[in-house]
Design an enzyme around this catalytic site. Structure first.
Site, PDB file in Angstrom:
ATOM      1  N   MET A 141      18.296  13.107  33.353  1.00 19.23           N
ATOM      2  CA  MET A 141      19.660  13.596  33.592  1.00 19.23           C
ATOM      3  C   MET A 141      19.614  15.068  34.029  1.00 19.23           C
ATOM      4  O   MET A 141      20.612  15.777  33.953  1.00 19.23           O
ATOM      5  CB  MET A 141      20.519  13.424  32.342  1.00 19.23           C
ATOM      6  CG  MET A 141      20.642  11.951  31.926  1.00 19.23           C
ATOM      7  SD  MET A 141      22.160  11.561  31.065  1.00 19.23           S
ATOM      8  CE  MET A 141      22.033  12.635  29.664  1.00 19.23           C
ATOM      9  N   ASN A 191      18.421  19.202  34.230  1.00 16.15           N
ATOM     10  CA  ASN A 191      18.169  20.338  33.332  1.00 16.15           C
ATOM     11  C   ASN A 191      16.766  20.192  32.732  1.00 16.15           C
ATOM     12  O   ASN A 191      16.564  20.159  31.528  1.00 16.15           O
ATOM     13  CB  ASN A 191      19.242  20.443  32.244  1.00 16.15           C
ATOM     14  CG  ASN A 191      19.130  21.769  31.497  1.00 16.15           C
ATOM     15  OD1 ASN A 191      18.993  21.808  30.287  1.00 16.15           O
ATOM     16  ND2 ASN A 191      19.168  22.865  32.207  1.00 16.15           N
ATOM     17  N   GLY A 202       9.136  18.911  28.713  1.00 15.97           N
ATOM     18  CA  GLY A 202       9.084  17.502  28.300  1.00 15.97           C
ATOM     19  C   GLY A 202       9.207  16.579  29.517  1.00 15.97           C
ATOM     20  O   GLY A 202       8.425  15.632  29.682  1.00 15.97           O
ATOM     21  N   HIS A 203      10.170  16.880  30.394  1.00 13.58           N
ATOM     22  CA  HIS A 203      10.339  16.060  31.600  1.00 13.58           C
ATOM     23  C   HIS A 203       9.103  16.169  32.504  1.00 13.58           C
ATOM     24  O   HIS A 203       8.656  15.177  33.082  1.00 13.58           O
ATOM     25  CB  HIS A 203      11.561  16.522  32.401  1.00 13.58           C
ATOM     26  CG  HIS A 203      12.866  16.359  31.691  1.00 13.58           C
ATOM     27  ND1 HIS A 203      13.581  17.430  31.197  1.00 13.58           N
ATOM     28  CD2 HIS A 203      13.594  15.255  31.394  1.00 13.58           C
ATOM     29  CE1 HIS A 203      14.692  17.005  30.634  1.00 13.58           C
ATOM     30  NE2 HIS A 203      14.728  15.677  30.726  1.00 13.58           N
ATOM     31  N   GLN A 230      27.027   6.733  29.475  1.00 11.44           N
ATOM     32  CA  GLN A 230      26.397   6.897  28.165  1.00 11.44           C
ATOM     33  C   GLN A 230      27.012   8.021  27.337  1.00 11.44           C
ATOM     34  O   GLN A 230      26.510   8.344  26.258  1.00 11.44           O
ATOM     35  CB  GLN A 230      24.886   7.060  28.307  1.00 11.44           C
ATOM     36  CG  GLN A 230      24.412   8.356  28.926  1.00 11.44           C
ATOM     37  CD  GLN A 230      22.906   8.320  29.197  1.00 11.44           C
ATOM     38  OE1 GLN A 230      22.449   7.666  30.113  1.00 11.44           O
ATOM     39  NE2 GLN A 230      22.126   9.033  28.387  1.00 11.44           N
ATOM     40  N   GLY A 242      10.196   9.628  27.268  1.00 12.75           N
ATOM     41  CA  GLY A 242       9.722  10.454  26.162  1.00 12.75           C
ATOM     42  C   GLY A 242       9.977   9.780  24.825  1.00 12.75           C
ATOM     43  O   GLY A 242      10.999   9.117  24.637  1.00 12.75           O
ATOM     44  N   ASP A 265      13.275  10.531  22.345  1.00 11.71           N
ATOM     45  CA  ASP A 265      14.404   9.597  22.236  1.00 11.71           C
ATOM     46  C   ASP A 265      13.841   8.244  21.806  1.00 11.71           C
ATOM     47  O   ASP A 265      13.810   7.294  22.574  1.00 11.71           O
ATOM     48  CB  ASP A 265      15.130   9.504  23.577  1.00 11.71           C
ATOM     49  CG  ASP A 265      15.764  10.830  23.955  1.00 11.71           C
ATOM     50  OD1 ASP A 265      16.640  11.294  23.220  1.00 11.71           O
ATOM     51  OD2 ASP A 265      15.344  11.417  24.966  1.00 11.71           O
ATOM     52  N   GLN A 277      16.079   5.180  22.034  1.00 10.43           N
ATOM     53  CA  GLN A 277      16.298   4.827  23.449  1.00 10.43           C
ATOM     54  C   GLN A 277      15.100   4.041  23.992  1.00 10.43           C
ATOM     55  O   GLN A 277      15.249   3.032  24.674  1.00 10.43           O
ATOM     56  CB  GLN A 277      16.507   6.115  24.261  1.00 10.43           C
ATOM     57  CG  GLN A 277      16.424   5.921  25.769  1.00 10.43           C
ATOM     58  CD  GLN A 277      16.824   7.159  26.535  1.00 10.43           C
ATOM     59  OE1 GLN A 277      18.001   7.449  26.652  1.00 10.43           O
ATOM     60  NE2 GLN A 277      15.871   7.901  27.073  1.00 10.43           N
ATOM     61  N   SER A 327      14.561  19.831  24.399  1.00 10.51           N
ATOM     62  CA  SER A 327      15.703  19.007  24.757  1.00 10.51           C
ATOM     63  C   SER A 327      16.639  19.830  25.624  1.00 10.51           C
ATOM     64  O   SER A 327      16.772  21.047  25.420  1.00 10.51           O
ATOM     65  CB  SER A 327      16.434  18.574  23.482  1.00 10.51           C
ATOM     66  OG  SER A 327      17.736  18.138  23.802  1.00 10.51           O
TER      67      SER A 327
END
Ligand code: PAF
Length: 284
Positions: A30, A32, A36-37, A61, A149, A152, A155, A187
């Site tokens: 999403m 930003n 981590g991404h 969501q 990841g 989550d 998820q 996050s």
């Protein structure tokens, strides 16, 4: 890195790669983006020849009173970061591309049971939104592999269950949580924390570690409910308001029973404007 906004153009590129015999890994986000991404994209390169990332702040969501309007949007930096980890293509659809009829009249994917627990109990409809958009993105991109990841955790389990239940042919690669030096899980929502709150936030992970130690010390004799109350008190003392802390079976995410060996502790807590989530697998 090529940036593509519409489905037709994306499919043309994917088809051309397929004709060359190349495999495709997918990293849905999403935006930003943080380390981590980027670790998801780095992992994705190990599993396929080409890596496609997407940025789409998925309205389906978010609940009515949630942060969709204030959710951080940082496209230029995101694009630079994706280039720095050699992303081959960025898919950047608009809401009208993903939901031409709007979100209310759209067919949806509901993964029962697991979607109603934990974050699903606090955020009704959240995992329906996640499963639906991930299913749609998979249908559009048709990747061989997709990276998610483990931060989550729920998820990830919802998506794995969807893949299994609907016989989808995408391999899911879980990628470990990236943490700040303080232990705080990275996050996009950490951006809501003030400098002072950022020094308090690591207490969430510390509390999960404390819980894990207690479980290792004497699972057979432990009263989970009492332990969770103590953990919640620890959070409260530091200024965090517990949303939930649950000790669960690692796959079903149902409340753990005393002889479970593979468990996960899931937690969500409020700190200022941020709702933080974290988890810690426990293997006994
Ligand atoms: O984890 C996220 O960023 C989102 O939930 C996802 C998987 C990209 C679906 O919108």
């Amino acid at each position: 890195m090529k940036t593509v906004e519409n489905i037709k153009e994306l499919r043309t590129q994917v088809k051309s790669w397929r004709m060359q015999g190349l495999t495709i890994a997918f990293v849905p986000t999403m935006g930003n983006l943080h380390q981590g991404h980027l670790s998801l994209v780095k992992a994705a390169h190990k599993y396929a020849d080409k890596v496609i990332a997407s940025i789409f702040v998925n309205p389906m969501q978010f609940g009515a009173n949630e942060d969709i309007d204030s959710y951080p949007r940082t496209l230029e930096q995101d694009q630079e970061q994706l280039v720095s980890v050699n992303t081959d293509l960025l898919f950047l659809p608009t809401p009208a591309t993903i939901y031409p009829k709007g979100t209310d009249d759209n067919a949806y994917v509901e993964v029962p049971n697991i979607s109603a627990l934990h974050c699903g109990a606090s955020r009704p409809g959240h995992f329906r939104g996640v499963a639906t958009v991930v299913c749609k993105l998979f249908n559009i991109v048709q990747p061989d592999v997709a990276c998610f990841g483990t931060k989550d955790y729920q998820q990830l389990q919802v998506i794995k269950t969807m893949i299994e239940d609907l016989s989808m042919s995408v391999d899911i690669v879980p990628v470990e949580t990236i943490r700040e030096e303080s232990g705080l899980a990275m996050s996009s929502r950490n951006g809501y924390l003030t400098a002072k709150e950022k020094t308090t936030a690591p207490v969430l992970y510390q509390t999960l570690q404390w819980l894990s130690e207690q479980l290792h010390k004497g699972q057979q004799t432990i009263d989970f409910t009492a332990l969770i109350t103590q953990a919640s008190d620890r959070l409260a003392q530091a200024g965090l308001k517990t949303d939930y802390i649950n000790i669960c079976h690692a796959k079903t995410l149902e409340t753990a029973v005393l002889d479970d060996k593979e468990m996960v502790i899931l937690a969500a807590a409020y700190l200022g404007k941020a709702r933080l989530i974290d988890n810690l697998p426990v293997s006994l």
